[in-house]
Design a protein around this motif. Structure first.
Motif, PDB file in Angstrom:
ATOM      1  N   PHE A   1       0.843  -1.199   0.000  1.00 47.00           N
ATOM      2  CA  PHE A   1       0.000   0.000   0.000  1.00 47.00           C
ATOM      3  C   PHE A   1       0.872   1.240   0.000  1.00 47.00           C
ATOM      4  CE2 PHE A   1      -2.190   3.434   2.272  1.00 47.00           C
ATOM      5  CZ  PHE A   1      -3.337   3.547   1.505  1.00 47.00           C
ATOM      6  N   THR A   2       0.554   2.200  -0.863  1.00 45.02           N
ATOM      7  CA  THR A   2       1.334   3.427  -0.948  1.00 45.02           C
ATOM      8  C   THR A   2       0.437   4.641  -0.753  1.00 45.02           C
ATOM      9  OG1 THR A   2       1.073   3.582  -3.356  1.00 45.02           O
ATOM     10  CG2 THR A   2       3.016   2.401  -2.534  1.00 45.02           C
ATOM     11  N   THR A   3       1.004   5.661  -0.164  1.00 46.64           N
ATOM     12  CA  THR A   3       0.329   6.945  -0.020  1.00 46.64           C
ATOM     13  C   THR A   3       1.402   7.988   0.272  1.00 46.64           C
ATOM     14  OG1 THR A   3      -1.520   8.110   1.035  1.00 46.64           O
ATOM     15  CG2 THR A   3      -0.122   6.768   2.472  1.00 46.64           C
ATOM     16  N   VAL A   4       0.997   9.225   0.379  1.00 48.72           N
ATOM     17  CA  VAL A   4       1.923  10.308   0.693  1.00 48.72           C
ATOM     18  C   VAL A   4       1.446  10.973   1.972  1.00 48.72           C
ATOM     19  CG1 VAL A   4       2.913  12.506  -0.055  1.00 48.72           C
ATOM     20  CG2 VAL A   4       2.521  10.674  -1.727  1.00 48.72           C
ATOM     21  N   ALA A   5       2.356  11.163   2.912  1.00 43.31           N
ATOM     22  CA  ALA A   5       2.036  11.797   4.183  1.00 43.31           C
ATOM     23  C   ALA A   5       2.824  13.085   4.338  1.00 43.31           C
ATOM     24  CB  ALA A   5       2.362  10.853   5.343  1.00 43.31           C
ATOM     25  N   THR A   6       2.290  13.973   5.137  1.00 38.22           N
ATOM     26  CA  THR A   6       3.046  15.123   5.618  1.00 38.22           C
ATOM     27  C   THR A   6       3.437  14.834   7.056  1.00 38.22           C
ATOM     28  OG1 THR A   6       1.821  16.658   4.197  1.00 38.22           O
ATOM     29  CG2 THR A   6       3.028  17.597   6.066  1.00 38.22           C
ATOM     30  N   MET A   7       4.728  14.654   7.302  1.00 39.50           N
ATOM     31  CA  MET A   7       5.208  14.358   8.648  1.00 39.50           C
ATOM     32  C   MET A   7       5.483  15.675   9.367  1.00 39.50           C
ATOM     33  SD  MET A   7       8.442  11.984   9.750  1.00 39.50           S
ATOM     34  CE  MET A   7       8.796  11.639  11.475  1.00 39.50           C
ATOM     35  N   VAL A   8       4.946  15.797  10.588  1.00 41.32           N
ATOM     36  CA  VAL A   8       5.017  17.046  11.339  1.00 41.32           C
ATOM     37  C   VAL A   8       5.701  16.799  12.679  1.00 41.32           C
ATOM     38  CG1 VAL A   8       3.709  19.014  12.223  1.00 41.32           C
ATOM     39  CG2 VAL A   8       2.806  17.691  10.286  1.00 41.32           C
ATOM     40  N   THR A   9       6.686  17.644  13.002  1.00 40.55           N
ATOM     41  CA  THR A   9       7.305  17.622  14.328  1.00 40.55           C
ATOM     42  C   THR A   9       6.912  18.892  15.076  1.00 40.55           C
ATOM     43  OG1 THR A   9       9.351  18.655  13.521  1.00 40.55           O
ATOM     44  CG2 THR A   9       9.240  16.238  13.492  1.00 40.55           C
ATOM     45  N   PHE A  10       7.124  18.895  16.398  1.00 38.13           N
ATOM     46  CA  PHE A  10       6.575  19.946  17.238  1.00 38.13           C
ATOM     47  C   PHE A  10       7.600  20.457  18.242  1.00 38.13           C
ATOM     48  CE2 PHE A  10       3.194  17.198  15.836  1.00 38.13           C
ATOM     49  CZ  PHE A  10       2.171  18.069  15.480  1.00 38.13           C
ATOM     50  N   ASP A  11       7.450  21.699  18.627  1.00 35.16           N
ATOM     51  CA  ASP A  11       8.152  22.294  19.764  1.00 35.16           C
ATOM     52  C   ASP A  11       7.149  22.522  20.890  1.00 35.16           C
ATOM     53  OD1 ASP A  11      10.825  22.541  18.854  1.00 35.16           O
ATOM     54  OD2 ASP A  11      10.312  24.322  17.693  1.00 35.16           O
ATOM     55  N   GLY A  12       7.627  22.368  22.131  1.00 32.14           N
ATOM     56  CA  GLY A  12       6.802  22.699  23.284  1.00 32.14           C
ATOM     57  C   GLY A  12       5.930  21.592  23.810  1.00 32.14           C
ATOM     58  N   LEU A  13       6.145  20.345  23.360  1.00 35.14           N
ATOM     59  CA  LEU A  13       5.344  19.245  23.889  1.00 35.14           C
ATOM     60  C   LEU A  13       5.690  19.012  25.356  1.00 35.14           C
ATOM     61  CD1 LEU A  13       5.396  16.759  20.875  1.00 35.14           C
ATOM     62  CD2 LEU A  13       3.603  18.376  21.526  1.00 35.14           C
ATOM     63  N   LEU A  14       4.671  18.774  26.144  1.00 34.70           N
ATOM     64  CA  LEU A  14       4.800  18.819  27.599  1.00 34.70           C
ATOM     65  C   LEU A  14       5.818  17.838  28.149  1.00 34.70           C
ATOM     66  CD1 LEU A  14       3.558  20.314  30.028  1.00 34.70           C
ATOM     67  CD2 LEU A  14       1.901  18.453  30.204  1.00 34.70           C
ATOM     68  N   ASP A  15       5.899  16.622  27.572  1.00 34.89           N
ATOM     69  CA  ASP A  15       6.798  15.610  28.119  1.00 34.89           C
ATOM     70  C   ASP A  15       8.184  15.634  27.485  1.00 34.89           C
ATOM     71  OD1 ASP A  15       6.331  14.525  25.636  1.00 34.89           O
ATOM     72  OD2 ASP A  15       5.262  12.750  26.362  1.00 34.89           O
ATOM     73  N   GLY A  16       8.414  16.525  26.527  1.00 34.48           N
ATOM     74  CA  GLY A  16       9.732  16.666  25.912  1.00 34.48           C
ATOM     75  C   GLY A  16      10.116  15.534  24.978  1.00 34.48           C
ATOM     76  N   MET A  17       9.181  14.648  24.648  1.00 37.49           N
ATOM     77  CA  MET A  17       9.496  13.511  23.784  1.00 37.49           C
ATOM     78  C   MET A  17       9.208  13.843  22.322  1.00 37.49           C
ATOM     79  SD  MET A  17       8.289  10.272  26.107  1.00 37.49           S
ATOM     80  CE  MET A  17       9.110   9.106  25.021  1.00 37.49           C
ATOM     81  N   GLU A  18       9.726  12.992  21.429  1.00 43.37           N
ATOM     82  CA  GLU A  18       9.659  13.260  19.999  1.00 43.37           C
ATOM     83  C   GLU A  18       8.438  12.565  19.366  1.00 43.37           C
ATOM     84  OE1 GLU A  18      13.620  12.048  18.754  1.00 43.37           O
ATOM     85  OE2 GLU A  18      14.339  14.109  18.951  1.00 43.37           O
ATOM     86  N   HIS A  19       7.259  13.038  19.717  1.00 42.40           N
ATOM     87  CA  HIS A  19       6.037  12.563  19.100  1.00 42.40           C
ATOM     88  C   HIS A  19       5.882  13.223  17.729  1.00 42.40           C
ATOM     89  CE1 HIS A  19       5.097  11.138  23.147  1.00 42.40           C
ATOM     90  NE2 HIS A  19       5.218  12.376  23.592  1.00 42.40           N
TER      91      HIS A  19
END
Length: 213
Positions: A24-42
């Protein structure tokens, strides 16, 4: 009163062509964030487009799946849980409907990878998935979805159709100020190896799964 959710911001967005193991193929937009409360890389994956939404008009809420990381199931195809099949299902359904997959680094319902393996050993001795976590000194489910609410709000999303069988995800999001317009059930990915696990989720965790006792 709705608790105040600390604000987060979008850090970066990149286009990510996806090809899953079954082709299965598709195209995603991967988004990273600043300021997440637990400091992890969600991370969030934007999939599909509102104009391609076949379930609702284009101004309908996005379809959102909050998926907790599972190395054994998502990457290596472990049959002890249903995480890998749920992730696969979510990618296709969100790509069709338009929305977001939130991938949270909450291995083992929030206890971490090594403790999850310890819990597996206790399950092999007869405990269910919830009692095994408790026997290790953790809550049955350690997950907090504040970061999920932060991510959605940073993306400008305040109302969602939530792809889940887990009532706790629904309840936490609503308490955190994200409205759930509809709770959309996922499939039941039953195998001989995960039957006890799914039964525990249904009867102990109140997941909306049709599993015979």
């Amino acid at each position: 009163m709705t608790p105040q959710v600390p604000s987060a911001t979008v850090r970066r967005q990149v286009t990510l062509p996806l090809r899953l193991n079954d082709g299965f193929t598709t195209v995603a937009t991967m988004v990273t964030f600043d300021g997440l409360l637990d400091g992890m890389e969600h991370v969030a994956f934007g999939l599909g487009h509102p104009s391609a939404n076949r379930r609702h008009p284009c101004d309908a809420p996005p379809l959102v799946r909050i998926h907790s990381e599972c190395l054994t199931g998502d990457v290596f195809g472990s049959q002890r849980c249903d995480c890998g099949p749920q992730l696969r299902e979510a990618v296709e359904r969100i790509a069709e409907a338009g929305g977001y997959l939130l991938y949270l680094r909450q291995e083992g319902r929030g206890i971490g990878l090594y403790p999850k393996v310890d819990a597996y050993a206790l399950q092999d001795e007869g405990l269910d998935t919830y009692d095994a976590n408790v026997a290790l000194g953790y809550a049955a489910d350690e997950r907090d979805y504040t970061v999920a609410a932060q991510m959605l709000l940073a993306l400008g999303v305040t109302t969602v159709d939530l792809l889940t069988n887990n009532p706790d995800k629904h309840g936490q999001l609503e308490r955190l100020g994200v409205q759930v317009a509809d709770r959309v059930p996922t499939g039941v990915h039953l195998s001989p190896a995960n039957a006890r696990y799914l039964a525990a989720k249904a009867w102990r965790g109140a997941h909306t799964l049709r599993i015979a006792r």
